[in-house]
Design an enzyme around this catalytic site. Structure first.
Site, PDB file in Angstrom:
ATOM      1  N   ASP A  16       0.831  -1.202   0.000  1.00 17.58           N
ATOM      2  CA  ASP A  16       0.000   0.000   0.000  1.00 17.58           C
ATOM      3  C   ASP A  16       0.870   1.258   0.000  1.00 17.58           C
ATOM      4  O   ASP A  16       1.988   1.252   0.516  1.00 17.58           O
ATOM      5  CB  ASP A  16      -0.899  -0.024   1.252  1.00 17.58           C
ATOM      6  CG  ASP A  16      -2.048   0.965   1.147  1.00 17.58           C
ATOM      7  OD1 ASP A  16      -2.320   1.473   0.042  1.00 17.58           O
ATOM      8  OD2 ASP A  16      -2.674   1.247   2.185  1.00 17.58           O
ATOM      9  N   GLY A  17       0.323   2.324  -0.571  1.00 14.90           N
ATOM     10  CA  GLY A  17       0.966   3.636  -0.460  1.00 14.90           C
ATOM     11  C   GLY A  17       1.694   4.113  -1.706  1.00 14.90           C
ATOM     12  O   GLY A  17       2.366   5.155  -1.659  1.00 14.90           O
ATOM     13  N   ASN A  18       1.531   3.407  -2.821  1.00 12.90           N
ATOM     14  CA  ASN A  18       2.203   3.851  -4.062  1.00 12.90           C
ATOM     15  C   ASN A  18       1.751   5.251  -4.457  1.00 12.90           C
ATOM     16  O   ASN A  18       2.568   6.115  -4.797  1.00 12.90           O
ATOM     17  CB  ASN A  18       1.848   2.927  -5.238  1.00 12.90           C
ATOM     18  CG  ASN A  18       2.361   1.523  -5.072  1.00 12.90           C
ATOM     19  OD1 ASN A  18       3.307   1.295  -4.335  1.00 12.90           O
ATOM     20  ND2 ASN A  18       1.733   0.584  -5.752  1.00 12.90           N
ATOM     21  N   ARG A  29       0.112   9.282  -9.719  1.00 15.66           N
ATOM     22  CA  ARG A  29      -0.012   8.006  -9.008  1.00 15.66           C
ATOM     23  C   ARG A  29       0.628   6.858  -9.793  1.00 15.66           C
ATOM     24  O   ARG A  29       1.223   5.948  -9.222  1.00 15.66           O
ATOM     25  CB  ARG A  29      -1.494   7.678  -8.767  1.00 15.66           C
ATOM     26  CG  ARG A  29      -2.190   8.624  -7.826  1.00 15.66           C
ATOM     27  CD  ARG A  29      -3.686   8.329  -7.758  1.00 15.66           C
ATOM     28  NE  ARG A  29      -3.966   6.970  -7.324  1.00 15.66           N
ATOM     29  CZ  ARG A  29      -3.918   6.561  -6.067  1.00 15.66           C
ATOM     30  NH1 ARG A  29      -3.615   7.420  -5.105  1.00 15.66           N
ATOM     31  NH2 ARG A  29      -4.172   5.315  -5.753  1.00 15.66           N
ATOM     32  N   ASN A  64     -10.382  -3.013  -6.503  1.00 16.10           N
ATOM     33  CA  ASN A  64      -9.546  -2.062  -7.250  1.00 16.10           C
ATOM     34  C   ASN A  64     -10.101  -1.706  -8.634  1.00 16.10           C
ATOM     35  O   ASN A  64      -9.690  -0.711  -9.231  1.00 16.10           O
ATOM     36  CB  ASN A  64      -8.103  -2.574  -7.388  1.00 16.10           C
ATOM     37  CG  ASN A  64      -7.292  -2.451  -6.115  1.00 16.10           C
ATOM     38  OD1 ASN A  64      -6.330  -3.181  -5.894  1.00 16.10           O
ATOM     39  ND2 ASN A  64      -7.666  -1.519  -5.231  1.00 16.10           N
ATOM     40  N   ARG A  67     -11.329   1.917  -9.294  1.00 19.05           N
ATOM     41  CA  ARG A  67     -10.427   3.071  -9.541  1.00 19.05           C
ATOM     42  C   ARG A  67     -10.628   3.576 -10.972  1.00 19.05           C
ATOM     43  O   ARG A  67     -11.264   2.907 -11.779  1.00 19.05           O
ATOM     44  CB  ARG A  67      -8.987   2.633  -9.315  1.00 19.05           C
ATOM     45  CG  ARG A  67      -8.796   2.247  -7.864  1.00 19.05           C
ATOM     46  CD  ARG A  67      -7.358   2.087  -7.527  1.00 19.05           C
ATOM     47  NE  ARG A  67      -7.261   1.843  -6.094  1.00 19.05           N
ATOM     48  CZ  ARG A  67      -6.177   1.998  -5.386  1.00 19.05           C
ATOM     49  NH1 ARG A  67      -5.070   2.392  -5.959  1.00 19.05           N
ATOM     50  NH2 ARG A  67      -6.168   1.763  -4.102  1.00 19.05           N
ATOM     51  N   ARG A 190      -5.619  -2.023   8.429  1.00 16.89           N
ATOM     52  CA  ARG A 190      -6.793  -2.802   8.016  1.00 16.89           C
ATOM     53  C   ARG A 190      -6.322  -4.030   7.246  1.00 16.89           C
ATOM     54  O   ARG A 190      -5.206  -4.048   6.721  1.00 16.89           O
ATOM     55  CB  ARG A 190      -7.650  -1.986   7.023  1.00 16.89           C
ATOM     56  CG  ARG A 190      -8.402  -0.849   7.559  1.00 16.89           C
ATOM     57  CD  ARG A 190      -9.400  -0.366   6.494  1.00 16.89           C
ATOM     58  NE  ARG A 190      -8.737   0.151   5.307  1.00 16.89           N
ATOM     59  CZ  ARG A 190      -8.353   1.415   5.153  1.00 16.89           C
ATOM     60  NH1 ARG A 190      -8.570   2.286   6.118  1.00 16.89           N
ATOM     61  NH2 ARG A 190      -7.761   1.808   4.053  1.00 16.89           N
ATOM     62  N   ILE A 191      -7.226  -4.993   7.094  1.00 14.88           N
ATOM     63  CA  ILE A 191      -6.889  -6.211   6.350  1.00 14.88           C
ATOM     64  C   ILE A 191      -7.386  -6.139   4.912  1.00 14.88           C
ATOM     65  O   ILE A 191      -6.870  -6.807   4.016  1.00 14.88           O
ATOM     66  CB  ILE A 191      -7.416  -7.457   7.109  1.00 14.88           C
ATOM     67  CG1 ILE A 191      -6.536  -7.695   8.324  1.00 14.88           C
ATOM     68  CG2 ILE A 191      -7.432  -8.711   6.254  1.00 14.88           C
ATOM     69  CD1 ILE A 191      -5.037  -7.777   8.010  1.00 14.88           C
ATOM     70  N   GLU A 203       0.648 -13.200  12.727  1.00 12.92           N
ATOM     71  CA  GLU A 203       1.080 -11.975  13.404  1.00 12.92           C
ATOM     72  C   GLU A 203       0.949 -10.835  12.394  1.00 12.92           C
ATOM     73  O   GLU A 203       1.057 -11.069  11.181  1.00 12.92           O
ATOM     74  CB  GLU A 203       2.556 -12.083  13.824  1.00 12.92           C
ATOM     75  CG  GLU A 203       2.850 -13.173  14.827  1.00 12.92           C
ATOM     76  CD  GLU A 203       2.326 -12.865  16.224  1.00 12.92           C
ATOM     77  OE1 GLU A 203       1.999 -11.689  16.500  1.00 12.92           O
ATOM     78  OE2 GLU A 203       2.227 -13.799  17.020  1.00 12.92           O
TER      79      GLU A 203
HETATM   80  C1  FPP Z   1      -1.948   0.321  -3.257  1.00 12.84           C
HETATM   81  O1  FPP Z   1      -1.317   1.543  -3.374  1.00 12.84           O
HETATM   82  C2  FPP Z   1      -1.444  -0.575  -4.222  1.00 12.84           C
HETATM   83  C3  FPP Z   1      -2.126  -1.104  -5.266  1.00 12.84           C
HETATM   84  C4  FPP Z   1      -3.531  -0.829  -5.615  1.00 12.84           C
HETATM   85  C5  FPP Z   1      -1.516  -2.025  -6.181  1.00 12.84           C
HETATM   86  C6  FPP Z   1      -0.208  -2.610  -5.776  1.00 12.84           C
HETATM   87  C7  FPP Z   1       0.604  -2.554  -6.970  1.00 12.84           C
HETATM   88  C8  FPP Z   1       1.937  -2.494  -7.035  1.00 12.84           C
HETATM   89  C9  FPP Z   1       2.864  -2.593  -5.901  1.00 12.84           C
HETATM   90  C10 FPP Z   1       2.585  -2.264  -8.339  1.00 12.84           C
HETATM   91  C11 FPP Z   1       2.373  -3.280  -9.303  1.00 12.84           C
HETATM   92  C12 FPP Z   1       2.362  -4.658  -8.788  1.00 12.84           C
HETATM   93  C13 FPP Z   1       2.755  -5.684  -9.507  1.00 12.84           C
HETATM   94  C14 FPP Z   1       2.554  -7.091  -9.054  1.00 12.84           C
HETATM   95  C15 FPP Z   1       3.367  -5.436 -10.802  1.00 12.84           C
HETATM   96  P1  FPP Z   1      -2.208   2.822  -3.603  1.00 12.84           P
HETATM   97  O2  FPP Z   1      -1.890   3.370  -4.930  1.00 12.84           O
HETATM   98  O3  FPP Z   1      -3.606   2.493  -3.317  1.00 12.84           O
HETATM   99  O4  FPP Z   1      -1.637   3.796  -2.569  1.00 12.84           O
HETATM  100  P2  FPP Z   1      -2.410   4.989  -1.874  1.00 12.84           P
HETATM  101  O5  FPP Z   1      -3.177   4.338  -0.755  1.00 12.84           O
HETATM  102  O6  FPP Z   1      -1.297   5.836  -1.427  1.00 12.84           O
HETATM  103  O7  FPP Z   1      -3.304   5.650  -2.862  1.00 12.84           O
END
Ligand code: FPP
Length: 237
Positions: A16-18, A29, A64, A67, A190-191, A203
């Site tokens: 999470d957090g990209n 993003r 997802n 989005r 959260r899960i 854990e």
């Molecule tokens: C949540 O970050 C992450 C995702 C919705 C997808 C996870 C994807 C990756 C790590 C990249 C691609 C993965 C693969 C397997 C190629 P968010 O963007 O929701 O972060 P935010 O909560 O800061 O908006």
């Protein structure tokens, strides 16, 4: 990392957090997802080298799809690129790769890449990587119930009594043991519909660090935490 660290057999990571990481840098993003994807390749190699047996990563949830079309498109293109690169590193590391979730909603070319990845790595006995793609634990449980029901109807199952082990064999994760440690990056605690059945005794480690910045030092903190929990409580079951 502590020298006496007891390593988890199976780690699950909620990536999470990209988006927030990228926004903080004045970037779109999509840039965060791109860097997050590269970081996954890097961390996967590190986790594999540490001798961890199983790793499950939450890459795309059933929720997802809500989005923006643009963001979903970016993520799908990243999966295309990632899955192909993953095949190369799987051959190199003798790593088995399987997908959990319902792949039928993904584009046909992605489904084909998944089939190749799963087939070509099926016999490997190194780390087993599970990538959760179009995955939601409630969806997984419902699909498992449908499969159980079909087996009862066809007479393969008696329908009288079902053990936990039998039910678990119908889940997407039937090939791997339950996770010992779940890590979630970027501050949320959260899960989010991840492995609900399988985390009964796991854990949890939550960190403020967003996924693109999650590195070996952060991983070692999580492993140290797991190790202290494990020494205090032993087998929680
Ligand atoms: C949540 O970050 C992450 C995702 C919705 C997808 C996870 C994807 C990756 C790590 C990249 C691609 C993965 C693969 C397997 C190629 P968010 O963007 O929701 O972060 P935010 O909560 O800061 O908006």
């Amino acid at each position: 990392m502590d020298k006496e660290c007891v390593l988890p057999r199976h780690i699950g990571i909620i990536l999470d957090g990209n988006g927030r990481w990228a926004k903080k840098r004045g970037m779109p993003r999509s840039y965060g997802h791109y860097v997050g994807s590269d970081n996954l390749e890097k961390m996967c190699n590190i986790i594999c080298d540490m001798g961890i047996r199983y790793l499950t990563v939450y890459a795309f949830s059933t929720e997802n799809w809500k989005r923006s079309q643009e963001e979903v498109g970016t993520l799908m293109n990243l999966f295309r690129r990632y899955l192909k690169r993953c095949l190369k590193s799987a051959h190199k590391n003798k790593m088995r790769v399987t997908i959990i979730g319902d792949p039928t909603a993904l584009d046909e070319d992605i489904q084909e890449t998944i089939r190749i990845l799963e087939d070509e790595t099926a016999a490997y006995t190194g780390m087993h990587l599970q990538i959760a793609l179009n995955y939601g634990a409630r969806d997984e449980i419902l699909r498992a119930v449908e499969k159980v029901s079909a087996d009862v109807k066809s007479g393969k199952l008696s329908g009288e009594k079902l053990s936990e082990e039998e039910f678990a064999s119908y889940l997407d994760t039937s090939l791997v043991p339950d996770p010992d440690l779940i890590i979630r990056t970027s501050g949320e605690q959260r899960i989010s519909n991840f492995l609900l059945w399988q985390i009964a005794y796991s854990e949890f480690y939550f960190t403020e660090t967003p996924w693109p910045a999650f590195d070996t030092e952060e991983l070692n903190k999580a492993l140290d935490y797991y190790s202290t929990r494990n020494r205090r409580f032993g087998d929680a079951k």
